[in-house]
Write an enzyme that holds these catalytic residues in place. Structure first.
Site, PDB file in Angstrom:
ATOM      1  N   LYS A  75       5.325 -11.704  -8.246  1.00 48.30           N
ATOM      2  CA  LYS A  75       6.662 -12.013  -7.720  1.00 48.30           C
ATOM      3  C   LYS A  75       6.510 -12.766  -6.396  1.00 48.30           C
ATOM      4  O   LYS A  75       5.673 -12.390  -5.564  1.00 48.30           O
ATOM      5  CB  LYS A  75       7.435 -10.708  -7.514  1.00 48.30           C
ATOM      6  N   SER A 150      16.018  -7.981  -9.495  1.00 43.92           N
ATOM      7  CA  SER A 150      15.652  -9.267  -8.960  1.00 43.92           C
ATOM      8  C   SER A 150      14.308  -9.806  -9.451  1.00 43.92           C
ATOM      9  O   SER A 150      14.026 -10.993  -9.301  1.00 43.92           O
ATOM     10  CB  SER A 150      15.603  -9.184  -7.434  1.00 43.92           C
ATOM     11  N   SER A 174      15.067  -3.270  -9.269  1.00 45.87           N
ATOM     12  CA  SER A 174      14.606  -4.628  -9.574  1.00 45.87           C
ATOM     13  C   SER A 174      13.347  -4.744 -10.420  1.00 45.87           C
ATOM     14  O   SER A 174      12.987  -5.857 -10.811  1.00 45.87           O
ATOM     15  CB  SER A 174      14.378  -5.400  -8.284  1.00 45.87           C
TER      16      SER A 174
HETATM   17  N1  GLN Z   1      20.171  -5.277  -7.612  1.00 48.55           N
HETATM   18  C1  GLN Z   1      19.968  -4.496  -6.435  1.00 48.55           C
HETATM   19  C2  GLN Z   1      20.344  -5.340  -5.233  1.00 48.55           C
HETATM   20  O1  GLN Z   1      20.882  -6.355  -5.433  1.00 48.55           O
HETATM   21  C3  GLN Z   1      18.538  -4.068  -6.355  1.00 48.55           C
HETATM   22  C4  GLN Z   1      17.632  -5.139  -5.945  1.00 48.55           C
HETATM   23  C5  GLN Z   1      16.203  -4.710  -5.856  1.00 48.55           C
HETATM   24  O2  GLN Z   1      15.808  -3.662  -6.360  1.00 48.55           O
HETATM   25  N2  GLN Z   1      15.421  -5.507  -5.142  1.00 48.55           N
HETATM   26  O3  GLN Z   1      20.128  -4.983  -4.123  1.00 48.55           O
END
Ligand code: GLN
Length: 483
Positions: A75, A150, A174
């Protein structure tokens, strides 16, 4: 045999070289990129260099690392020395880290081959990868749909066989949610088990790095390679790391599995609930004892998270000012330069979070929002504690829905936030959680979430492995990967 084990036996027997394997994956990655856009950058040169090193060791009869010759995608919020790290944000474009994250360092030591840096929601804020300032990633099962987020690029890359395994980060879901959307295994370890050194910070008390793989065994092998104490991360746990693969036995007789009542009802698509119900039945057949647990505070999880995560993000993102990293917009004054850089460099979701976080932390509102959220966080952790009095592992759907169409939720941040309803409490309590495939709804994968006790990774993997061995969902691949 798992994908990692299969490739390693081919290497050891001399059927293929690490370079052959690297080329196969790089070529497939390149071929699928125009449709998928999983990667922000392919790192072909680095991959071939690493593969040549593995081949040289093999030739010299030296022992190989535990992930030798295995193509992996990273990532793009993990710092990689000498390789641009963007977090899918304009503000970091051109930022080339002068140091290596502990995780990518450990992976290189283990012999893994880095094929590229994957797309994500800007600074890991989002649930669909649509907040990337660079490109949109497609879901390999249906190119009109999102891969989740994400860590959408990392999930799509494994799902489409552009890499054997990949690394993601999970602040509120995410890793697990994109794993569910793309039909692969994704795991968030106990907070502090994997070093955050060199992971670009989003919400420091929630962020954890973890594995994506096609099977539970490969996820366990990848976690094994990256877990462990790191003096460079003050929140890193100094604990003995067990041998995770030795816990992978299909026998779970007597294991107590707690179904979280609050996560099985409202907001969940009927097909998702039905498939999770079938998974529960399968566990019963395997000899597990099924209990129902109540976690009444989980309904406050989302609200709590959207105070704490933006608060920490607003502090963490203060460092991007046009001076130290990446992009800079010139202006007449210093303050003007800061303002212009941040205005042009950050996307709308990141700005929204900085504003919410700054507001929640400001003197007049701190007690009403931030402090209150921290108190609720404790209550959520207590609900988990109580639940673990009755069960060894907890179970729920990973996400209330299957992958949605690109563009469907971009105008409605609240409905996007709801995607993580089921994963967020786990981060607030710092526990390990895993998503694995449990069926299909209209041709799209559905994920089953399992949650373990703090440092209960072994038991979590065991529960996941037993189900995986009793089903065939994980063997199915999207057409794009097999074509
Ligand atoms: N979707 C969640 C957010 O927007 C979690 C994101 C994540 O785990 N990095 O914060």
């Amino acid at each position: 045999m798992s994908a990692i084990r299969a490739l390693q036996s081919q290497l050891q027997q001399g059927d293929r070289t690490a370079t052959d394997i690297a080329l196969e994956y790089l070529n497939r990655a390149k071929q699928l990129e125009p449709q998928l856009k999983s990667f922000i950058a392919l790192t072909e040169e680095k991959a071939l260099e690493q593969a040549a090193a593995v081949d040289a060791r093999l030739k010299a009869g030296e022992t190989l690392g535990p992930l030798a010759g295995i193509p992996i995608a990273i990532k793009d919020n993990m710092c990689t020395k000498g390789i641009e790290t963007t977090c899918a944000s304009k503000i970091l474009q051109g930022f080339v880290p002068p140091y290596e994250s502990t995780v990518t360092h450990k992976l290189a030591e283990a012999g893994a081959i880095m094929v590229g840096k994957t797309n994500l929601d800007e600074f890991a804020m989002g649930s669909s990868t649509e907040n990337s300032a660079i490109q949109l990633t497609a879901n390999p099962w249906d190119l009109d749909r999102v891969p989740g987020g994400s860590s959408g690029g990392s999930a799509a890359a494994v799902s489409a066989d552009q890499a054997v395994i990949s690394i993601g980060s999970d602040t509120g879901g995410s890793i697990r949610q994109p794993a569910a959307f793309c039909g692969v295994v994704g795991m968030k370890p106990t907070y502090g088990l994997v070093s955050r050194y060199g992971l670009v910070a989003f919400a420091s008390s929630l962020d954890q790095v973890g594995p994506f793989a096609r099977s539970v065994e490969d996820a366990a092998l990848l976690l094994q390679a990256i877990a462990g104490h790191d003096p460079m991360d003050a929140t890193s746990l100094d604990v003995e790391i067990p041998d995770y693969s030795s816990s992978l036995t299909p026998d779970i007789k007597g294991m107590r599995i707690g179904v979280i009542e609050e996560l099985m009802g409202e907001g969940c698509e009927p097909d998702v609930r039905e498939l999770v119900q079938q998974a529960i039945d399968r566990y019963r057949e395997l000899g597990a004892e099924i209990v129902t647990v109540e976690c009444p505070t989980f309904k406050y999880g989302l609200a709590t998270y959207y105070i704490i995560a933006p608060s920490e993000a607003s502090a963490n993102l203060a460092r991007y000012d046009g001076v130290k990293y990446g992009m800079r917009e010139e202006a007449d004054s210093l303050i003007g330069m800061y303002a212009k850089t941040r205005d042009r460099g950050f996307g709308p979701e990141v700005k929204r979070r900085i504003m919410i976080g700054t507001y929640a932390l400001s003197a007049g509102y701190y007690d009403a929002y931030y402090l209150k959220a921290q108190k609720v966080r404790t209550l959520i952790a207590r609900d988990f504690e109580k639940a673990f009095g009755q069960a060894d592992v907890l179970l729920s759907p990973t996400s209330p829905s299957v992958a949605f169409k690109a563009g469907d939720k971009t105008d409605d941040p609240l409905s996007m936030y709801l995607s993580d309803l089921m994963t967020i409490p786990v981060n607030l309590a710092g526990l390990p959680g895993l998503s694995l495939p449990c069926g299909f709804s209209q041709g799209l994968p559905v994920g089953l979430q399992l949650i373990g006790k703090a440092l209960g990774e072994s038991q979590l993997f065991q529960a996941a492995y037993a189900y995986e061995q009793a089903t065939t969902w994980h063997q199915q691949k999207p057409q794009i990967a097999t074509a």
